[in-house]
Design an enzyme around this catalytic site. Structure first.
Site, mmCIF file in Angstrom:
data_model
loop_
_atom_site.group_PDB
_atom_site.id
_atom_site.type_symbol
_atom_site.label_atom_id
_atom_site.label_comp_id
_atom_site.label_asym_id
_atom_site.label_seq_id
_atom_site.Cartn_x
_atom_site.Cartn_y
_atom_site.Cartn_z
ATOM 1 N N GLU A 1 0.793 -1.230 0.000
ATOM 2 C CA GLU A 1 0.000 0.000 0.000
ATOM 3 C C GLU A 1 0.825 1.280 0.000
ATOM 4 O O GLU A 1 0.325 2.344 0.385
ATOM 5 C CB GLU A 1 -0.963 0.033 1.191
ATOM 6 C CG GLU A 1 -2.040 -1.041 1.161
ATOM 7 C CD GLU A 1 -3.103 -0.805 2.220
ATOM 8 O OE1 GLU A 1 -3.695 0.295 2.235
ATOM 9 O OE2 GLU A 1 -3.339 -1.711 3.032
ATOM 10 N N HIS B 1 -11.088 4.907 18.069
ATOM 11 C CA HIS B 1 -12.091 3.928 18.475
ATOM 12 C C HIS B 1 -11.658 3.203 19.750
ATOM 13 O O HIS B 1 -10.485 2.918 19.949
ATOM 14 C CB HIS B 1 -12.301 2.870 17.382
ATOM 15 C CG HIS B 1 -13.079 3.362 16.214
ATOM 16 N ND1 HIS B 1 -12.850 2.919 14.928
ATOM 17 C CD2 HIS B 1 -14.079 4.265 16.123
ATOM 18 C CE1 HIS B 1 -13.688 3.522 14.102
ATOM 19 N NE2 HIS B 1 -14.437 4.342 14.805
ATOM 20 N N TYR B 2 -12.653 2.938 20.583
ATOM 21 C CA TYR B 2 -12.424 2.017 21.692
ATOM 22 C C TYR B 2 -13.741 1.273 21.925
ATOM 23 O O TYR B 2 -14.763 1.917 22.168
ATOM 24 C CB TYR B 2 -11.996 2.731 22.965
ATOM 25 C CG TYR B 2 -11.384 1.738 23.932
ATOM 26 C CD1 TYR B 2 -10.071 1.320 23.762
ATOM 27 C CD2 TYR B 2 -12.123 1.190 24.961
ATOM 28 C CE1 TYR B 2 -9.501 0.388 24.620
ATOM 29 C CE2 TYR B 2 -11.563 0.260 25.812
ATOM 30 C CZ TYR B 2 -10.254 -0.139 25.649
ATOM 31 O OH TYR B 2 -9.708 -1.067 26.486
ATOM 32 N N PRO C 1 -10.948 -0.641 19.537
ATOM 33 C CA PRO C 1 -10.605 -0.536 18.125
ATOM 34 C C PRO C 1 -10.745 -1.890 17.421
ATOM 35 O O PRO C 1 -10.787 -2.934 18.072
ATOM 36 C CB PRO C 1 -9.139 -0.103 18.166
ATOM 37 C CG PRO C 1 -8.619 -0.710 19.433
ATOM 38 C CD PRO C 1 -9.768 -0.662 20.412
ATOM 39 N N TYR D 1 -8.435 -3.141 15.495
ATOM 40 C CA TYR D 1 -7.129 -3.795 15.594
ATOM 41 C C TYR D 1 -6.286 -3.022 16.602
ATOM 42 O O TYR D 1 -6.425 -1.803 16.772
ATOM 43 C CB TYR D 1 -6.430 -3.868 14.229
ATOM 44 C CG TYR D 1 -6.358 -2.562 13.469
ATOM 45 C CD1 TYR D 1 -5.235 -1.746 13.550
ATOM 46 C CD2 TYR D 1 -7.411 -2.148 12.658
ATOM 47 C CE1 TYR D 1 -5.155 -0.554 12.857
ATOM 48 C CE2 TYR D 1 -7.346 -0.954 11.955
ATOM 49 C CZ TYR D 1 -6.221 -0.162 12.065
ATOM 50 O OH TYR D 1 -6.158 1.021 11.382
ATOM 51 N N HIS E 1 -3.394 -1.542 17.228
ATOM 52 C CA HIS E 1 -2.243 -0.717 16.880
ATOM 53 C C HIS E 1 -2.790 0.699 16.770
ATOM 54 O O HIS E 1 -3.705 0.954 15.975
ATOM 55 C CB HIS E 1 -1.605 -1.161 15.565
ATOM 56 C CG HIS E 1 -0.385 -0.376 15.206
ATOM 57 N ND1 HIS E 1 0.886 -0.797 15.513
ATOM 58 C CD2 HIS E 1 -0.244 0.837 14.598
ATOM 59 C CE1 HIS E 1 1.767 0.095 15.095
ATOM 60 N NE2 HIS E 1 1.098 1.102 14.535
ATOM 61 N N HIS F 1 -4.156 4.194 16.051
ATOM 62 C CA HIS F 1 -4.398 4.950 14.832
ATOM 63 C C HIS F 1 -5.504 5.970 15.093
ATOM 64 O O HIS F 1 -6.345 5.796 15.975
ATOM 65 C CB HIS F 1 -4.788 4.035 13.667
ATOM 66 C CG HIS F 1 -5.955 3.137 13.966
ATOM 67 N ND1 HIS F 1 -5.855 2.022 14.765
ATOM 68 C CD2 HIS F 1 -7.256 3.188 13.562
ATOM 69 C CE1 HIS F 1 -7.037 1.429 14.851
ATOM 70 N NE2 HIS F 1 -7.895 2.121 14.132
ATOM 71 N N HIS G 1 -8.543 8.411 13.320
ATOM 72 C CA HIS G 1 -9.440 8.610 12.177
ATOM 73 C C HIS G 1 -9.637 10.106 11.928
ATOM 74 O O HIS G 1 -9.829 10.883 12.865
ATOM 75 C CB HIS G 1 -10.799 7.961 12.436
ATOM 76 C CG HIS G 1 -10.740 6.473 12.551
ATOM 77 N ND1 HIS G 1 -11.049 5.624 11.506
ATOM 78 C CD2 HIS G 1 -10.412 5.672 13.593
ATOM 79 C CE1 HIS G 1 -10.909 4.378 11.898
ATOM 80 N NE2 HIS G 1 -10.520 4.372 13.154
#
Length: 321
Positions: free
Chosen positions: A160, A245-246, A248, A250, A252, A254, A256
């Protein structure tokens, strides 16, 4: 025909649509699935609203849906994840823009199936004790199962890289990169969705954030807003929101970055999304040495999620005695 006149027949109403002459786009919402147009019919002003119909769930339609997809264009692939633009069988002309955004997970895991299955939700309270005793070991287990291979592929420059729109390399403790979220079509600005992905691997979630990270978080916030403003000058800073997010998806860390007009679905709702500014403000008023692992957090879980079936569900039953 006067306003409120109901004498028009069905056939007459149907004949009006082909006579609509566009003047301009008034609005676009629902992540690009609904447009509102201003125009005229017989020189009189008209507002025309077009919305994509819901997918049919009849077995006969579902079995023919995927084979009917055409003009498939891959936007990227990483580990088990691939995403595409494509045309449905309603697309009739070769130059018609794609009307489908597709995500594929293959081979998928039982956890993918649970995540995307329709399920009832539960609100839970994760105390610092529950986090340390139950949730932190769960996070560790998931990280060790290889769930982050696709993230590390990006950070290590294996996948990516064509999607990375900004990279700040300041060593393993400060670097981060920005790329489009795989659910964004990369053209509809009102549904813009970017990800700020940190290079350091010791921060799994917001639970690992402490007072010492405040300046780092503020720097990332500033850079995320500046980069988005340079790349998409039509969007002003106060039209963007930053959150994490919580729990999340995944483990790791990050961030948004989305347009404020992006309609809030489940991933932006209370009980899932926490504003970055709110996190920074909370860290600033904490006692020295404290962090987000020292507070209780409430959020929602699907009843099929492992966090519910393995942790919070059993804890609830135990509390009942």
């Amino acid at each position: 025909m006067a306003e409120g006149d109901c004498s028009i027949s069905g056939a007459e109403a149907e004949a009006l649509i082909p006579q609509f002459k566009l003047e301009k786009l008034l609005n676009q919402d629902r992540a690009g699935c609904r447009i509102v147009l201003l125009g005229t019919i017989h020189s009189k002003p008209a507002v025309f609203i077009a919305e994509r119909a819901a997918f049919s769930t009849e077995p006969s339609h579902l079995s023919s849906f995927v084979p009917s997809i055409s003009n498939i264009k891959n936007l990227g692939a990483n580990d088990v994840y691939s995403w595409f633009l494509a045309s449905s069988n309603t697309s009739t002309t070769p130059d018609q823009p794609p009307d489908l955004k597709l995500n594929l997970m293959w081979p998928c895991t039982p956890q993918h199936i649970k995540k995307y299955s329709q399920q009832a939700l539960r609100m839970v309270e994760e105390t610092p004790e529950i986090y340390q005793t139950h949730v932190r070991p769960y996070m560790k287990q998931k990280r060790e199962e290889g769930r982050l291979n696709w993230v590390f592929n990006i950070l290590d420059g294996k996948k990516e890289q064509e999607n990375v729109i900004y990279r700040e390399q300041q060593g393993s403790d400060a670097g981060f990169l920005i790329l489009p979220d795989l659910n964004w079509d990369r053209k509809t600005l009102s549904s813009l969705h970017l990800l700020g992905l940190v290079e350091r691997r010791d921060i799994w979630s917001l639970r690992d954030l402490r007072q010492e990270h405040i300046s780092w978080l503020k720097h990332m916030r500033r850079q995320l807003l500046d980069v988005a403003g340079r790349l998409y000058p039509q969007i002003e800073e106060d039209q963007l929101k930053l959150y994490v997010h919580y729990q999340p998806t995944y483990y790791h860390f990050h961030i948004h970055v989305t347009h404020v007009m992006l309609e809030a679905g489940g991933t932006q709702a209370v009980g899932k999304a926490i504003g970055l500014d709110h996190i920074i403000a909370q860290l600033e008023v904490m006692a020295e040495g404290k962090g987000m692992a020292d507070v209780s957090l409430s959020y929602h879980l699907g009843e099929a999620s492992e966090l519910w079936t393995e942790i919070f569900g059993p804890l609830k039953e135990k509390a009942r005695g």
